[in-house]
Design a protein around this motif. Structure first.
Motif, mmCIF file in Angstrom:
data_model
loop_
_atom_site.group_PDB
_atom_site.id
_atom_site.type_symbol
_atom_site.label_atom_id
_atom_site.label_comp_id
_atom_site.label_asym_id
_atom_site.label_seq_id
_atom_site.Cartn_x
_atom_site.Cartn_y
_atom_site.Cartn_z
ATOM 1 N N ALA A 58 2.749 8.306 5.668
ATOM 2 C CA ALA A 58 2.499 9.524 4.897
ATOM 3 C C ALA A 58 1.841 9.214 3.557
ATOM 4 O O ALA A 58 0.900 9.905 3.135
ATOM 5 C CB ALA A 58 3.810 10.282 4.683
ATOM 6 N N HIS A 59 2.323 8.185 2.876
ATOM 7 C CA HIS A 59 1.757 7.838 1.570
ATOM 8 C C HIS A 59 0.299 7.392 1.712
ATOM 9 O O HIS A 59 -0.554 7.748 0.877
ATOM 10 C CB HIS A 59 2.585 6.740 0.915
ATOM 11 N N SER A 60 0.006 6.644 2.753
ATOM 12 C CA SER A 60 -1.365 6.173 2.962
ATOM 13 C C SER A 60 -2.308 7.337 3.234
ATOM 14 O O SER A 60 -3.432 7.381 2.706
ATOM 15 C CB SER A 60 -1.402 5.178 4.127
ATOM 16 N N ASP A 281 -8.141 2.733 2.176
ATOM 17 C CA ASP A 281 -7.097 3.755 2.060
ATOM 18 C C ASP A 281 -5.791 3.255 2.679
ATOM 19 O O ASP A 281 -4.708 3.409 2.105
ATOM 20 C CB ASP A 281 -7.510 5.040 2.784
ATOM 21 N N ILE A 282 -5.905 2.667 3.853
ATOM 22 C CA ILE A 282 -4.719 2.195 4.570
ATOM 23 C C ILE A 282 -4.042 1.060 3.808
ATOM 24 O O ILE A 282 -2.826 1.086 3.561
ATOM 25 C CB ILE A 282 -5.100 1.745 5.992
ATOM 26 N N LEU A 286 -0.328 1.281 1.986
ATOM 27 C CA LEU A 286 0.801 0.423 2.338
ATOM 28 C C LEU A 286 1.312 -0.330 1.115
ATOM 29 O O LEU A 286 2.522 -0.463 0.902
ATOM 30 C CB LEU A 286 0.385 -0.572 3.425
ATOM 31 N N LYS A 287 0.398 -0.802 0.309
ATOM 32 C CA LYS A 287 0.744 -1.615 -0.860
ATOM 33 C C LYS A 287 1.539 -0.832 -1.897
ATOM 34 O O LYS A 287 2.398 -1.399 -2.594
ATOM 35 C CB LYS A 287 -0.546 -2.159 -1.485
ATOM 36 N N THR A 288 1.285 0.462 -2.014
ATOM 37 C CA THR A 288 1.873 1.255 -3.106
ATOM 38 C C THR A 288 3.014 2.164 -2.659
ATOM 39 O O THR A 288 3.521 2.957 -3.449
ATOM 40 C CB THR A 288 0.783 2.107 -3.788
ATOM 41 N N THR A 289 3.432 2.056 -1.408
ATOM 42 C CA THR A 289 4.532 2.887 -0.908
ATOM 43 C C THR A 289 5.868 2.431 -1.489
ATOM 44 O O THR A 289 6.164 1.239 -1.545
ATOM 45 C CB THR A 289 4.608 2.832 0.628
#
Length: 428
Positions: A58-60, A281-282, A286-289
């Motif tokens: 969802a965040h991505s 984007d992906i 993932l990195k910032t979730t």
């Protein structure tokens, strides 16, 4: 409808009748105009890791500019957390208004059926209606229990289905064997819809393969042997996946490498139909979730970690993280479990790492017998005692703990959520 009336409908133990099929869920949704029918859904099931995997996806998508709905359970601090769009929770006003819209329909159907809807069924229907009215581009949908007869399993054709892991949990509903549990979770696999699955034992993977073949669903399997860890601390980790591709995450523990890879594979499948979703984007998504209550570090001196490990598979993952980050160290544990959990087996998994166990019931009616659990631990030679309240845990951290002490608070997500709420209130 006021807040108290709303909560009594969507967040209580109300409900009667056997959960043998989805007939009455479909009846309710039909009365609401079938809001679930046209939503682009990513559907996620699994014993552990499904909430985190949903959060990654969802965040991505939201970071890429898509209006993305997210439906998860349970909540940690407020029921509003379960329904959100682009990381913004549903407002109290919208929650009360939609409950008021649904309540008379629920009452009429209950009178006709002679049984009451469960709160999760009502909240799930409400969520579908909210996301439909909001016009989301995607809905990332977490199952509640199992999959096959879960209230979320009314979506006809997900963009992709994900099964994160299989373990013993909710056996009173899903069955007493891993094979039965696997078949329940594989129930979210739909005709011609791709599916991504985490690492499973061969005999369980065979079941997923069988169902995927029956449904003509392309199956992607995440293999941990494709992981090559680059960096791993209590704040951040990165790893090479399947070659030179580097995936990064703020979520901690080897089990989160699996969840990150599952989300990546699901997003790559979505990308095939939505090419505006870029690789950047992906990867940045993932990195910032961030997903609270899962190996979440609250402080450094003392080290305080909060983790919702509440079943055997979760506690095994917790133990693996402890062995990696705190080798040879003794841990102060604060723990609370629900009554149906095999707490003795879970505490044994951590026993040799424990300095002392402090136990608390996460729920007055559904929590485990603390005195019995304390006695069980002391009989095995562990140091154990009860703790009176969550405030007492916070007081211990702030007033008694040594600067170099390692404290882990774990167990029921209800315990984790209530403590996190208290911690935030105390921190201002």
């Amino acid at each position: 409808m006021n807040w108290k009336e709303t909560i009594s409908l969507i967040n209580t133990t109300r409900g009667t009748g056997d959960k043998k099929n989805l007939n009455r869920m479909r009846l309710l949704l039909k009365e609401l105009g079938n809001p679930e029918a046209d939503l682009p859904v990513i559907h996620v099931a699994g014993t552990n890791g499904k909430g985190t995997t949903c959060a990654y996806i969802a965040h991505s998508l939201a970071r890429a500019g898509y209006k993305t709905g997210l439906y998860t359970s349970p909540h940690l601090e407020r029921v509003n957390e379960r329904i959100r769009i682009n990381d913004c929770y549903i407002s109290d006003q919208d929650l009360m208004a939609l409950t008021g819209q649904i309540a008379p329909i629920v009452q009429r159907l209950e009178d006709s059926l002679g049984e009451k809807y469960y709160s999760f069924e009502i909240l799930t229907a409400l969520a579908f209606l909210y996301f439909k009215q909001a016009g989301v581009n995607f809905l990332v949908l977490e199952t509640g229990v199992g999959g096959k007869i879960d209230a979320t399993n009314v979506v006809p054709s997900p963009l992709v289905s994900v099964i994160t892991s299989i373990g013993y949990d909710h056996t009173h509903v899903l069955g007493n064997t891993l094979e039965e549990i696997t078949r329940h979770k594989a129930g979210i696999i739909k005709k011609d819809c791709p599916v991504v699955v985490g690492p499973l034992a061969d005999h369980l993977l065979a079941i997923v393969k069988e169902v995927s073949k029956e449904m003509d669903s392309n199956l992607t399997i995440v293999h941990p042997d494709k992981f090559d860890i680059v960096h791993q601390t209590l704040d951040y980790q990165s790893f090479k996946y399947g070659g030179d591709l580097v995936l990064e995450t703020q979520m901690i523990g080897n089990h989160q490498l699996i969840n990150t890879a599952l989300a990546y594979e699901a997003l790559k499948i979505v990308q095939q139909s939505y090419p505006d979703l870029t690789d950047l984007d992906i990867l940045e998504g993932l990195k910032t979730t961030h997903w609270p209550g899962r190996m979440q570090k609250l402080s450094d001196q003392p080290v305080v970690v909060l983790d919702g490990a509440h079943n055997e598979i979760g506690v095994k993952a917790l133990r693996q993280s402890i062995d990696h980050f705190f080798p040879g160290k003794k841990i102060t544990y604060f723990a609370g479990m629900m009554v149906e959990k095999d707490f003795a087996k879970m505490f044994d998994l951590l026993g040799e790492t424990a300095d002392k166990f402090y136990l608390i019931s996460p729920d007055l009616t559904r929590g485990f017998d603390v005195d019995q659990a304390v006695q069980s631990l002391t009989d095995k030679g562990y140091q154990a005692s009860s703790v009176a309240s969550l405030q007492a845990i916070l007081d211990y951290i702030n007033q008694q703990a040594k600067a170099d002490e390692i404290i882990i608070i774990f167990g029921s997500l209800y315990l984790v959520g209530d403590f996190l709420k208290l911690y935030h209130e105390a921190s201002g």
